[in-house]
Design an enzyme around this catalytic site. Structure first.
Site, PDB file in Angstrom:
ATOM      1  N   SER A  31       0.869  -1.183   0.000  1.00 25.09           N
ATOM      2  CA  SER A  31       0.000   0.000   0.000  1.00 25.09           C
ATOM      3  C   SER A  31       0.899   1.223   0.000  1.00 25.09           C
ATOM      4  CB  SER A  31      -0.852  -0.001   1.274  1.00 25.09           C
ATOM      5  OG  SER A  31      -1.454   1.256   1.488  1.00 25.09           O
ATOM      6  N   TYR A  71      -2.247  -2.368  10.477  1.00 27.88           N
ATOM      7  CA  TYR A  71      -2.278  -2.351   9.006  1.00 27.88           C
ATOM      8  C   TYR A  71      -0.977  -1.789   8.433  1.00 27.88           C
ATOM      9  CZ  TYR A  71      -3.986  -1.529   4.251  1.00 27.88           C
ATOM     10  OH  TYR A  71      -4.141  -1.537   2.885  1.00 27.88           O
ATOM     11  N   LYS A 110       1.886  -3.550   6.034  1.00 24.10           N
ATOM     12  CA  LYS A 110       2.205  -3.112   4.664  1.00 24.10           C
ATOM     13  C   LYS A 110       3.678  -2.760   4.509  1.00 24.10           C
ATOM     14  CE  LYS A 110      -1.716  -4.141   3.113  1.00 24.10           C
ATOM     15  NZ  LYS A 110      -1.847  -5.269   2.163  1.00 24.10           N
TER      16      LYS A 110
HETATM   17  N1  NAD Z   1      -8.779  -0.438  -1.356  1.00 29.22           N
HETATM   18  C1  NAD Z   1      -7.723   0.329  -1.270  1.00 29.22           C
HETATM   19  O1  NAD Z   1      -7.795   1.551  -1.458  1.00 29.22           O
HETATM   20  C2  NAD Z   1      -6.379  -0.276  -0.940  1.00 29.22           C
HETATM   21  C3  NAD Z   1      -5.295   0.606  -0.803  1.00 29.22           C
HETATM   22  C4  NAD Z   1      -4.041   0.076  -0.501  1.00 29.22           C
HETATM   23  C5  NAD Z   1      -3.877  -1.302  -0.399  1.00 29.22           C
HETATM   24  N2  NAD Z   1      -4.942  -2.131  -0.539  1.00 29.22           N
HETATM   25  C6  NAD Z   1      -4.701  -3.572  -0.404  1.00 29.22           C
HETATM   26  O2  NAD Z   1      -5.337  -4.270  -1.459  1.00 29.22           O
HETATM   27  C7  NAD Z   1      -5.679  -5.595  -1.028  1.00 29.22           C
HETATM   28  C8  NAD Z   1      -7.138  -5.875  -1.356  1.00 29.22           C
HETATM   29  O3  NAD Z   1      -7.938  -4.987  -0.590  1.00 29.22           O
HETATM   30  P1  NAD Z   1      -9.401  -4.522  -1.018  1.00 29.22           P
HETATM   31  O4  NAD Z   1      -9.465  -3.081  -0.728  1.00 29.22           O
HETATM   32  O5  NAD Z   1      -9.735  -5.028  -2.357  1.00 29.22           O
HETATM   33  O6  NAD Z   1     -10.256  -5.278   0.133  1.00 29.22           O
HETATM   34  P2  NAD Z   1     -11.674  -6.022   0.094  1.00 29.22           P
HETATM   35  O7  NAD Z   1     -12.072  -6.102   1.529  1.00 29.22           O
HETATM   36  O8  NAD Z   1     -12.604  -5.399  -0.866  1.00 29.22           O
HETATM   37  O9  NAD Z   1     -11.300  -7.479  -0.454  1.00 29.22           O
HETATM   38  C9  NAD Z   1     -10.490  -8.364   0.290  1.00 29.22           C
HETATM   39  C10 NAD Z   1     -10.817  -9.802  -0.083  1.00 29.22           C
HETATM   40  O10 NAD Z   1      -9.938 -10.643   0.695  1.00 29.22           O
HETATM   41  C11 NAD Z   1     -10.691 -11.740   1.191  1.00 29.22           C
HETATM   42  N3  NAD Z   1     -10.061 -12.272   2.392  1.00 29.22           N
HETATM   43  C12 NAD Z   1     -10.029 -11.724   3.638  1.00 29.22           C
HETATM   44  N4  NAD Z   1      -9.372 -12.548   4.471  1.00 29.22           N
HETATM   45  C13 NAD Z   1      -8.968 -13.619   3.750  1.00 29.22           C
HETATM   46  C14 NAD Z   1      -8.249 -14.783   4.062  1.00 29.22           C
HETATM   47  N5  NAD Z   1      -7.828 -15.052   5.307  1.00 29.22           N
HETATM   48  N6  NAD Z   1      -7.994 -15.672   3.072  1.00 29.22           N
HETATM   49  C15 NAD Z   1      -8.447 -15.425   1.802  1.00 29.22           C
HETATM   50  N7  NAD Z   1      -9.140 -14.343   1.454  1.00 29.22           N
HETATM   51  C16 NAD Z   1      -9.399 -13.442   2.419  1.00 29.22           C
HETATM   52  C17 NAD Z   1     -12.075 -11.145   1.468  1.00 29.22           C
HETATM   53  O11 NAD Z   1     -13.075 -12.169   1.560  1.00 29.22           O
HETATM   54  C18 NAD Z   1     -12.249 -10.225   0.265  1.00 29.22           C
HETATM   55  O12 NAD Z   1     -12.817 -10.926  -0.828  1.00 29.22           O
HETATM   56  C19 NAD Z   1      -5.370  -5.639   0.469  1.00 29.22           C
HETATM   57  O13 NAD Z   1      -4.118  -6.263   0.671  1.00 29.22           O
HETATM   58  C20 NAD Z   1      -5.295  -4.183   0.852  1.00 29.22           C
HETATM   59  O14 NAD Z   1      -4.498  -3.955   1.975  1.00 29.22           O
HETATM   60  C21 NAD Z   1      -6.193  -1.652  -0.793  1.00 29.22           C
END
Ligand code: NAD
Length: 277
Positions: A147, A160, A164
Site C-alpha cells: 500500500s 495495518y 504493509k
Molecule cells: N482499497 C484500497 O484503497 C487499498 C489501498 C491500498 C492497499 N490495498 C490492499 O489491497 C488488497 C485488497 O484490498 P481490497 O481493498 O480489495 O479489500 P476487500 O475487503 O474489498 O477485499 C479483500 C478480499 O480478501 C478476502 N479475504 C479476507 N481474508 C482472507 C483470508 N484469510 N484468506 C483469503 N481471502 C481473504 C475477502 O473475503 C475479500 O474478498 C489488500 O491487501 C489491501 O491492503 C487496498
C-alpha cells in the site's frame, strides 16, 4: 491492452482475495485478456459466483476456498491450481484486512489475525508457489499487495501499516533472492492509492478514535478508482516490468518522495497529510 494481452493471454492467474475489491478487479481484467483464473478466497459464495460469471468458452475460472493465513490451505490452493492448469503464470498475493484504533487498544488477537493474513498470507503464497514456478522454468510473475501506507506512518492504523511495511520488505528481499537463482520470475510490489472497495466497511475498529478513522477512510476510498480501473493500471505497469506498481502512479511518487525526504533528514514520524484531503 495489446501488450498485456500478449504477455498473459493463455496463462493462468491465481489471485487471493479475489471475491471482492482489487482482487475481483484483477480477476475480471485477467479473464478479459484471455487468462484462466483461480479465485482464492474465504468467501466461497462470492468467489463461486464470480467464477461462473468469468468462465467463457475461451477461458476457465475456478474458485478455491482458501484461508491465506493457513499454510496448508495455501499449499492446497497451489496443488489445485497446478493439477487443473499445469502451470501458473501470475500469482497475486492480494488478500488483506484492516483494523483501526490506538496501538494498545486493538485487541492482540486482532493484531495477530491481521498480521497472519496481510503478511503471513504473502509468505504462505511465496512458499507454496515459488518452488513450483522455479521448477517449471517458465516465465512467471508474482505481485504482492502492499500500500502507499507501506511508505508512511499514521496514527490509529498500527497493525495495518506495520503489515504493509512488512510486505514491502518481504517483496524487496524476494526480488533479490529470485535474481540470485536466476529464475525468469518478475517480482513486483503493488502500492495502491485509494480504490473503491469494502476493506474499511468490513474493518474492525477499536475505540471512538478508531471508529472515526474507519469512517473517514471509508469515505476517502469512495473517491478512489474503481477496482477495474486499478486492475488496468496494475496490469499495464506489470507488463512493462515495473517493480514498484501504483494504481495511481502520481500518488505513489508523492509518497515515495515524502518517505525519502523523511528518511534523508532523519525527522521523527509524521503523517503524509495530503492523503486525508
Ligand atoms: N482499497 C484500497 O484503497 C487499498 C489501498 C491500498 C492497499 N490495498 C490492499 O489491497 C488488497 C485488497 O484490498 P481490497 O481493498 O480489495 O479489500 P476487500 O475487503 O474489498 O477485499 C479483500 C478480499 O480478501 C478476502 N479475504 C479476507 N481474508 C482472507 C483470508 N484469510 N484468506 C483469503 N481471502 C481473504 C475477502 O473475503 C475479500 O474478498 C489488500 O491487501 C489491501 O491492503 C487496498
Amino acid at each position: 491492452m495489446t501488450i498485456t494481452h500478449d504477455k498473459f493471454s493463455g496463462g493462468t492467474a491465481v489471485i487471493t482475495g479475489a471475491a471482492s475489491g482489487i482482487g475481483e478487479g484483477l480477476a475480471r481484467h485477467a479473464a478479459s485478456i484471455g487468462m484462466n483464473v483461480v479465485l482464492a478466497d474465504i468467501d466461497m459464495p462470492r468467489a463461486e459466483q464470480l467464477a461462473a460469471e468469468l468462465s467463457t468458452a475461451a477461458t476457465e475460472a475456478t474458485a478455491v476456498q482458501t484461508d491465506v493465513s493457513d499454510p496448508s490451505s495455501v499449499e492446497g490452493l497451489a496443488r489445485a491450481a497446478y493439477e487443473r492448469f499445469g502451470s501458473v503464470r501470475l500469482l497475486v498475493n492480494n488478500a488483506g484486512i484492516e483494523a483501526s484504533g490506538l496501538f494498545w487498544e486493538v485487541p492482540i488477537d486482532r493484531w495477530q489475525r491481521l498480521l497472519s493474513i496481510n503478511v503471513g498470507g504473502v509468505l504462505n503464497g511465496v512458499h507454496a508457489f515459488l518452488p513450483r514456478m522455479i521448477a517449471s522454468g517458465e516465465e512467471a510473475y508474482v505481485l504482492n499487495l502492499s500500500s502507499i501506507g507501506g511508505l508512511s506512518a499514521g496514527a490509529l492504523q498500527s497493525p495495518y501499516l506495520t503489515s504493509k511495511h512488512a510486505v514491502l520488505a518481504l517483496t524487496e528481499t524476494l526480488y533479490l533472492d529470485v535474481k540470485t537463482v536466476g529464475a525468469p520470475i518478475q517480482v513486483s510490489a503493488v502500492l495502491p492509492g485509494a480504490v473503491r472497495t469494502q476493506i474499511y466497511s468490513g474493518a474492525s475498529a477499536s475505540g471512538l478514535a478508531g471508529e472515526a478513522l474507519r469512517e473517514q477512510l471509508d469515505r476517502y476510498l469512495g473517491q478512489g478508482l474503481t477496482p477495474e480501473q486499478a486492475a488496468e493500471s496494475i496490469f499495464a505497469q506489470l507488463a512493462k516490468g515495473a517493480f514498484w506498481i501504483g494504481t495511481q502512479p502520481e500518488v505513489l511518487e508523492a509518497f515515495a518522495a515524502y518517505h525519502a525526504d523523511h528518511l534523508t533528514k532523519l525527522t521523527p514520524p509524521a503523517p503524509f497529510v495530503a492523503v486525508a484531503k
